[in-house]
Design a protein around this motif. Structure first.
Motif, PDB file in Angstrom:
ATOM      1  N   LEU A 232      -7.080 -10.617  -2.740  1.00 47.79           N
ATOM      2  CA  LEU A 232      -7.824  -9.323  -3.135  1.00 47.79           C
ATOM      3  C   LEU A 232      -8.654  -9.696  -4.116  1.00 47.79           C
ATOM      4  CD1 LEU A 232      -5.186  -6.211  -4.240  1.00 47.79           C
ATOM      5  CD2 LEU A 232      -7.128  -6.436  -2.113  1.00 47.79           C
TER       6      LEU A 232
ATOM      7  N   LYS B 174      -3.503  -4.227   5.104  1.00 42.12           N
ATOM      8  CA  LYS B 174      -4.413  -5.090   4.250  1.00 42.12           C
ATOM      9  C   LYS B 174      -3.838  -6.703   4.883  1.00 42.12           C
ATOM     10  CE  LYS B 174      -6.893  -5.408   1.286  1.00 42.12           C
ATOM     11  NZ  LYS B 174      -8.638  -5.638   1.605  1.00 42.12           N
TER      12      LYS B 174
ATOM     13  N   GLU C 255     -11.433  -5.346  -5.824  1.00 45.24           N
ATOM     14  CA  GLU C 255     -10.431  -4.318  -4.969  1.00 45.24           C
ATOM     15  C   GLU C 255      -9.592  -4.107  -5.744  1.00 45.24           C
ATOM     16  OE1 GLU C 255     -10.806  -5.556  -0.521  1.00 45.24           O
ATOM     17  OE2 GLU C 255     -10.370  -7.347  -1.476  1.00 45.24           O
TER      18      GLU C 255
ATOM     19  N   LEU D 169       0.909  -7.916  -0.682  1.00 44.54           N
ATOM     20  CA  LEU D 169       0.132  -9.116  -0.146  1.00 44.54           C
ATOM     21  C   LEU D 169       0.613 -10.536  -0.699  1.00 44.54           C
ATOM     22  CD1 LEU D 169      -3.534  -7.392  -0.473  1.00 44.54           C
ATOM     23  CD2 LEU D 169      -2.054  -7.924   1.608  1.00 44.54           C
TER      24      LEU D 169
ATOM     25  N   PHE E 258      -6.554  -0.713  -4.941  1.00 43.23           N
ATOM     26  CA  PHE E 258      -5.344  -0.679  -4.171  1.00 43.23           C
ATOM     27  C   PHE E 258      -4.145  -0.441  -5.185  1.00 43.23           C
ATOM     28  CE2 PHE E 258      -8.279  -2.698  -1.497  1.00 43.23           C
ATOM     29  CZ  PHE E 258      -8.141  -1.920  -0.174  1.00 43.23           C
TER      30      PHE E 258
END
Lengths: 414, 77
Positions: A64, A147, A68, A80, A72
């Motif tokens: 990320l 994602k 970002e 992630l 999120f």
């Protein structure tokens, strides 16, 4: 109809015990507690001031970018991070499966709840025009799995499973079904949760569900102990790569375990309390044995739901006795929530990782803080110290509000 | 900080690029690859930074740094 076998080829984990699989596992078998006082906490806002929270974590910019980060909510960061660990371990990116045959099903109980909580504050103070365009994508429960698909170009099945504290268990079951039926070759699955906030703690607290041992947080989660007094909220993620067994074998992947059975049932009883006679949980365990095609006596280890609530631990103990009969007294049961706290929708993911590691390493993680075992909880709970034993089958239970149950059975990889 | 520099700072943060990569002529979509959500968020930040309202229909005409600085000069209190 041919049903495919399901291999576990990758694992990722993070929780209060550490931010990667090796650290989490090392601390779990050392019997350490990942539960700590929340720093700089406002006691007015938080009636309970401790949690099994992930510490010192910043997501890699490869997963990320900094722009970002704020877009999120934290459960997406965790998913992630742990998915990347599991995917890299599995070697899946070098496999030549069609992209639409690799999917992702990630469980989460509450999704980006803290993002909603913070945005409501902005909405109330500054008005609707200050609610940003990234608000909705920041919290929707399927954005973690979404994602993952974008990062690795996985174009297969992609959705979130949400069933409170059984979310990750149900995600893993759903993923297994897709592979068994040949509809997918590999799926990233498990769960992620990060909802330690003023509002969630207040809500769980007013249900009298949480331990309030603010002065001794590391002793607060004590499943099956006489002095247990509620669960400890935790956060983190537990991710598995499930793969078509024959195809995984053919590409030379390391097979850490096989997912041989799974079942899901409902209590049909109460919104939050477990059925006292286990009328949902007993059939859940029995059906998972049936689907696995093994006898109850073959189960060596149960990673229990074991949340450290007075009613829940007795109900689960009784259910295990009803399902396993005399064998209940021979197998080992432990609750790793004694160390991690309760990861809610991610619990079944992290605890499946523990089951797989117990099979692979031949050591079962303990139930810590078990000082005075409750007379009504009379099984072998691996008290305080990990137990070395070569085991073949491990079972994981997850039960959720709404009266929903999940059982998974893993077999040692060959 | 002068007006254009303040605009450049917000835009470079929205695009996650160094301020040195952003000039008066820089186009948000063609040069910085901002999508429609990025644009909305960036315009909200402009509104907060400069204490003005940018009407939604107006934002479509603001395609470059100089479009924004000109708009701000015309609409400054």
């Amino acid at each position: 109809m041919k049903v495919n076998r399901v291999a576990v080829t990758g694992l990722g984990a993070m929780c209060g015990l550490g931010n990667n699989l090796d650290t989490v596992w090392k601390n779990a078998i050392a019997g350490k507690s990942g539960i700590t006082t929340i720093p700089d906490i406002d006691p007015e806002k938080y009636p309970v001031q401790f949690a099994g929270r992930v510490k010192d974590f910043e997501i890699s910019e490869n997963l990320l970018n900094k722009k970002e980060w704020a877009r999120f909510d934290t459960f997406i960061h965790y998913a992630l991070h742990s998915a990347d660990e599991a995917i890299k371990q599995s070697g899946l990116l070098e496999a030549d499966y069609p992209k639409e045959m690799i999917g992702s099903i990630i469980g989460t109980g509450l999704g980006g709840f803290p993002s909603i909580e913070n945005t409501v504050r902005i909405y109330d103070e500054k008005g609707p025009r200050r609610v940003g365009p990234f608000f909705i994508p920041s919290f929707i429960p399927n954005m973690a799995t979404g994602k993952i698909s974008m990062l690795y170009n996985f174009r297969g099945i992609n959705y979130a499973a949400s069933s409170a504290c059984a979310s990750a268990g149900h995600a893993i079951s759903a993923a297994a079904n897709e592979i068994m039926l040949g509809r997918q070759d590999a799926i990233i699955t498990g769960g992620s949760e990060a909802v330690i906030s003023g509002l969630t703690i207040s809500g769980f607290n007013s249900m009298k569900a949480l331990s309030r041992w603010n002065d001794r947080p590391q002793e607060a989660s004590r499943p099956f102990d006489t002095d247990r007094n509620g669960f400890v909220i935790g956060d983190g993620a537990g991710i598995l790569v499930l793969e078509n067994y024959d195809k995984a074998k053919a590409r030379g992947a390391t097979i850490y375990a096989e997912l041989v059975g799974h079942a899901s049932t409902a209590d049909a009883y109460h919104i939050t309390a477990p059925h006292p006679e286990g009328e949902g949980t007993v059939p859940c365990m029995l059906q998972s044995l049936k689907y696995a095609g093994i006898a109850a006596e073959q189960i060596d280890y149960i990673n229990a739901h074991g949340t450290s609530t007075p009613a829940g631990d007795i109900a689960e103990t009784n259910a295990i006795k009803a399902a396993f009969k005399e064998h209940a007294y021979k197998l080992d049961v432990s609750s790793t929530k004694s160390m991690t706290g309760h990861l809610l929708g991610a619990a079944g993911g992290l605890e499946s990782v523990f089951c797989v590691m117990a099979l692979k390493e031949g050591v079962m993680p303990p139930t810590i803080n078990l000082q005075n075992q409750d007379e009504a909880c009379d099984l072998n709970y691996v008290p305080n110290t990990a137990k070395k034993k070569d085991i073949q089958y491990a079972l994981n239970n997850s039960f959720g509000f709404g009266g929903t149950n999940s059982t998974l059975i893993f077999k040692k990889g060959s | 900080m002068e007006l254009e520099q303040r605009v450049i700072k917000i835009v470079s943060e929205a695009a996650n690029v160094e301020t040195s990569n952003v000039q008066a002529s820089t186009n948000f979509v063609d040069d910085l690859n901002l999508d429609s959500l990025d644009m909305v968020e960036m315009m909200m930040k402009m509104e907060e930074e400069f204490g003005i309202d940018i009407p939604e229909e107006k934002t479509e005409d603001l395609k470059t740094i100089s479009d924004v600085t000109n708009f701000l000069k015309q609409n400054a209190n």
